[in-house]
Motif scaffolding. Sequence first.
Motif, PDB file in Angstrom:
ATOM      1  N   ARG A  44       0.723  -1.251   0.007  1.00 48.04           N
ATOM      2  CA  ARG A  44       0.124  -0.122   0.165  1.00 48.04           C
ATOM      3  C   ARG A  44       0.776   1.268  -0.145  1.00 48.04           C
ATOM      4  O   ARG A  44       0.326   2.228  -0.647  1.00 48.04           O
ATOM      5  CB  ARG A  44      -0.885  -0.122   1.169  1.00 48.04           C
ATOM      6  N   TYR A  45       1.793   1.339   0.854  1.00 44.62           N
ATOM      7  CA  TYR A  45       2.579   2.678   1.078  1.00 44.62           C
ATOM      8  C   TYR A  45       3.996   2.441   0.520  1.00 44.62           C
ATOM      9  O   TYR A  45       4.809   3.291   0.899  1.00 44.62           O
ATOM     10  CB  TYR A  45       2.566   2.754   2.654  1.00 44.62           C
ATOM     11  N   GLY A  46       4.497   1.452  -0.260  1.00 43.66           N
ATOM     12  CA  GLY A  46       5.779   1.574  -0.871  1.00 43.66           C
ATOM     13  C   GLY A  46       6.841   1.191   0.185  1.00 43.66           C
ATOM     14  O   GLY A  46       6.355   0.550   1.270  1.00 43.66           O
ATOM     15  N   ASN A  47       7.768   1.418  -0.164  1.00 48.06           N
ATOM     16  CA  ASN A  47       9.066   0.961   0.782  1.00 48.06           C
ATOM     17  C   ASN A  47       8.908   2.072   1.916  1.00 48.06           C
ATOM     18  O   ASN A  47       8.465   3.120   2.174  1.00 48.06           O
ATOM     19  CB  ASN A  47      10.379   1.357   0.153  1.00 48.06           C
ATOM     20  N   GLY A  48       9.382   1.273   3.343  1.00 41.87           N
ATOM     21  CA  GLY A  48       9.180   1.974   4.496  1.00 41.87           C
ATOM     22  C   GLY A  48      10.360   1.652   5.544  1.00 41.87           C
ATOM     23  O   GLY A  48      10.967   0.557   5.230  1.00 41.87           O
ATOM     24  N   LEU A  49      10.431   2.398   6.594  1.00 44.41           N
ATOM     25  CA  LEU A  49      11.417   2.171   7.499  1.00 44.41           C
ATOM     26  C   LEU A  49      10.993   2.124   9.077  1.00 44.41           C
ATOM     27  O   LEU A  49      10.121   2.785   9.440  1.00 44.41           O
ATOM     28  CB  LEU A  49      12.393   3.679   7.470  1.00 44.41           C
TER      29      LEU A  49
ATOM     30  N   THR B  19       8.611   5.954   8.645  1.00 45.38           N
ATOM     31  CA  THR B  19       8.256   6.586   7.486  1.00 45.38           C
ATOM     32  C   THR B  19       8.074   5.656   6.445  1.00 45.38           C
ATOM     33  O   THR B  19       8.363   4.417   6.522  1.00 45.38           O
ATOM     34  CB  THR B  19       9.371   7.466   7.032  1.00 45.38           C
ATOM     35  N   ALA B  20       7.420   6.035   5.351  1.00 45.68           N
ATOM     36  CA  ALA B  20       7.060   5.198   4.131  1.00 45.68           C
ATOM     37  C   ALA B  20       7.007   5.956   3.050  1.00 45.68           C
ATOM     38  O   ALA B  20       6.373   7.330   3.257  1.00 45.68           O
ATOM     39  CB  ALA B  20       5.658   4.161   4.279  1.00 45.68           C
ATOM     40  N   GLU B  21       7.440   5.771   1.832  1.00 43.81           N
ATOM     41  CA  GLU B  21       7.178   6.179   0.492  1.00 43.81           C
ATOM     42  C   GLU B  21       5.955   7.364   0.066  1.00 43.81           C
ATOM     43  O   GLU B  21       5.934   8.403   0.128  1.00 43.81           O
ATOM     44  CB  GLU B  21       7.714   5.490  -0.772  1.00 43.81           C
ATOM     45  N   HIS B  22       4.853   6.559   0.494  1.00 42.39           N
ATOM     46  CA  HIS B  22       3.653   6.972   0.250  1.00 42.39           C
ATOM     47  C   HIS B  22       2.869   7.447   1.315  1.00 42.39           C
ATOM     48  O   HIS B  22       1.544   7.902   1.334  1.00 42.39           O
ATOM     49  CB  HIS B  22       2.715   5.835  -0.390  1.00 42.39           C
ATOM     50  N   GLN B  23       3.575   7.979   2.553  1.00 42.86           N
ATOM     51  CA  GLN B  23       2.888   8.379   3.673  1.00 42.86           C
ATOM     52  C   GLN B  23       3.693   9.429   4.297  1.00 42.86           C
ATOM     53  O   GLN B  23       3.393  10.306   5.017  1.00 42.86           O
ATOM     54  CB  GLN B  23       2.992   7.241   4.927  1.00 42.86           C
ATOM     55  N   GLU B  24       5.180   9.745   3.734  1.00 41.70           N
ATOM     56  CA  GLU B  24       5.935  10.609   4.511  1.00 41.70           C
ATOM     57  C   GLU B  24       5.406  11.986   4.275  1.00 41.70           C
ATOM     58  O   GLU B  24       5.913  12.648   5.392  1.00 41.70           O
ATOM     59  CB  GLU B  24       7.311  10.715   3.736  1.00 41.70           C
ATOM     60  N   ARG B  25       4.766  12.491   3.416  1.00 41.59           N
ATOM     61  CA  ARG B  25       4.537  13.858   3.432  1.00 41.59           C
ATOM     62  C   ARG B  25       3.364  14.254   4.320  1.00 41.59           C
ATOM     63  O   ARG B  25       3.464  15.671   4.903  1.00 41.59           O
ATOM     64  CB  ARG B  25       3.882  14.117   1.929  1.00 41.59           C
TER      65      ARG B  25
ATOM     66  N   LYS C 209      19.714   3.973  -0.150  1.00 42.14           N
ATOM     67  CA  LYS C 209      19.672   2.909  -1.076  1.00 42.14           C
ATOM     68  C   LYS C 209      18.140   2.505  -1.367  1.00 42.14           C
ATOM     69  O   LYS C 209      17.816   2.150  -2.492  1.00 42.14           O
ATOM     70  CB  LYS C 209      20.177   1.589  -0.574  1.00 42.14           C
ATOM     71  N   HIS C 210      17.321   2.465  -0.437  1.00 40.79           N
ATOM     72  CA  HIS C 210      15.967   1.953  -0.406  1.00 40.79           C
ATOM     73  C   HIS C 210      14.710   2.905  -0.188  1.00 40.79           C
ATOM     74  O   HIS C 210      13.602   2.411  -0.742  1.00 40.79           O
ATOM     75  CB  HIS C 210      15.613   0.930   0.500  1.00 40.79           C
ATOM     76  N   LEU C 211      15.078   4.001   0.115  1.00 37.82           N
ATOM     77  CA  LEU C 211      13.867   5.028   0.117  1.00 37.82           C
ATOM     78  C   LEU C 211      14.427   6.377  -0.333  1.00 37.82           C
ATOM     79  O   LEU C 211      14.416   7.561   0.080  1.00 37.82           O
ATOM     80  CB  LEU C 211      13.682   5.386   1.681  1.00 37.82           C
ATOM     81  N   ALA C 212      15.092   6.303  -1.626  1.00 33.92           N
ATOM     82  CA  ALA C 212      15.779   7.466  -2.323  1.00 33.92           C
ATOM     83  C   ALA C 212      14.905   8.533  -2.746  1.00 33.92           C
ATOM     84  O   ALA C 212      15.175   9.650  -2.668  1.00 33.92           O
ATOM     85  CB  ALA C 212      16.482   6.688  -3.628  1.00 33.92           C
ATOM     86  N   ALA C 213      13.428   8.159  -2.890  1.00 31.33           N
ATOM     87  CA  ALA C 213      12.397   9.142  -3.482  1.00 31.33           C
ATOM     88  C   ALA C 213      12.156  10.116  -2.173  1.00 31.33           C
ATOM     89  O   ALA C 213      11.738  11.075  -2.300  1.00 31.33           O
ATOM     90  CB  ALA C 213      11.358   8.489  -3.640  1.00 31.33           C
ATOM     91  N   ILE C 214      12.422   9.685  -0.744  1.00 32.15           N
ATOM     92  CA  ILE C 214      12.045  10.608   0.272  1.00 32.15           C
ATOM     93  C   ILE C 214      13.241  11.583   0.299  1.00 32.15           C
ATOM     94  O   ILE C 214      12.590  12.881   0.712  1.00 32.15           O
ATOM     95  CB  ILE C 214      12.019   9.629   1.518  1.00 32.15           C
ATOM     96  N   GLY C 215      14.249  11.066   0.407  1.00 33.11           N
ATOM     97  CA  GLY C 215      15.257  12.397   0.329  1.00 33.11           C
ATOM     98  C   GLY C 215      15.514  13.137  -0.814  1.00 33.11           C
ATOM     99  O   GLY C 215      15.886  14.117  -0.730  1.00 33.11           O
ATOM    100  N   GLY C 216      14.977  12.337  -1.857  1.00 26.86           N
ATOM    101  CA  GLY C 216      15.140  13.210  -3.141  1.00 26.86           C
ATOM    102  C   GLY C 216      16.578  13.776  -3.525  1.00 26.86           C
ATOM    103  O   GLY C 216      17.449  13.084  -3.266  1.00 26.86           O
ATOM    104  N   GLY C 217      16.728  15.127  -3.883  1.00 27.24           N
ATOM    105  CA  GLY C 217      17.865  15.670  -4.163  1.00 27.24           C
ATOM    106  C   GLY C 217      18.529  16.396  -2.996  1.00 27.24           C
ATOM    107  O   GLY C 217      19.629  16.975  -3.501  1.00 27.24           O
ATOM    108  N   CYS C 218      18.125  16.030  -1.979  1.00 26.49           N
ATOM    109  CA  CYS C 218      18.874  16.712  -0.589  1.00 26.49           C
ATOM    110  C   CYS C 218      20.194  16.265  -0.344  1.00 26.49           C
ATOM    111  O   CYS C 218      21.127  17.267  -0.034  1.00 26.49           O
ATOM    112  CB  CYS C 218      18.091  16.417   0.473  1.00 26.49           C
TER     113      CYS C 218
END
Length: 287
Positions: free
Chosen positions: A45-50, A58-64, A122-131
């Motif tokens: 449901r929420y993609g990769n999570g930690l 966190t998780a990719e589709h919840q972090e916002r 490595k696994h949640l690259a979309a969360i950090g984005g370009g930071c």
Amino acid sequence: MSEAPSTASGWIDEHHNGVRYGLQGDVIADEQSAIQRITVIHSHRYGNGLLLDGCWMTAEHQERHYHEPLVHPALCAARSIDRVLVIGGGDGGTARECLRHHAVKHVDLVEIDGRVVELSQKHLAAIGGGCWSDPRFQLTVGDGIAWVGEASDASYDVVLVDGSDPAGPAEGLFNRSFFQHCRRILKPGGVFATQSESPEAFRAVHIDTVRMLREVFGHADPLYGWVPMYPSGWWSWTFAASDGPRYRSPDPERAAAIGPGCDIWSPRWQAGAFEAIPASIERELSA
């Protein structure tokens, strides 16, 4: 060593006070660092999570739902936002949101566990984005409590605490001495913000945090929202300033620049979230 999260029947569960909060999926990394157990999962449901020590971070589709409410009330209200300090936040989401503000010139992120950063990259690259590659960004793997204690007076415009629950390595992020140092290192017109737990699942910690910040800074208020994957789904962030509740009044130009890229935060949402304080909590904070 901490216990791994429950993974029976394809479910990854956090256990808290007799309740399970779980996602269906698969564990893709699970290791004990020098500091804590780090688990990365892929959920349907929420993609990769930690998870850290078996607790959802966190998780990719919840972090916002979490990062936008922590960052933008502070960065849209501080007098200046040249220099920002983030304590914790090793997944990069808070730093990413800070760096969306073009007026930010420098962000220090101090994360105690370097493996959290490495596994997130490595696994949640979309969360950090370009930071991670932004020239305004500086990562330090170290103790954020010590960093705040050693930082110069009036050296940051905004201080954001993106820590885990008040246990283990994050326990010291919820005490008076730490908050006093955070006030000391803020410039005039600065804003402090911290995640302040669920008012349902961690009520005592939530109440104590708001009270203590009011005592230390003079002005502090909780903002309420939701992070469905967290215990109870109901969450809070508390903002503080020494020169009045400036965090309640976002700068229109900054808000207009940031708002179109947000999923959750807007000036209207923020106004309602500050006012969404339950009657019983308001009474307890006023007692």
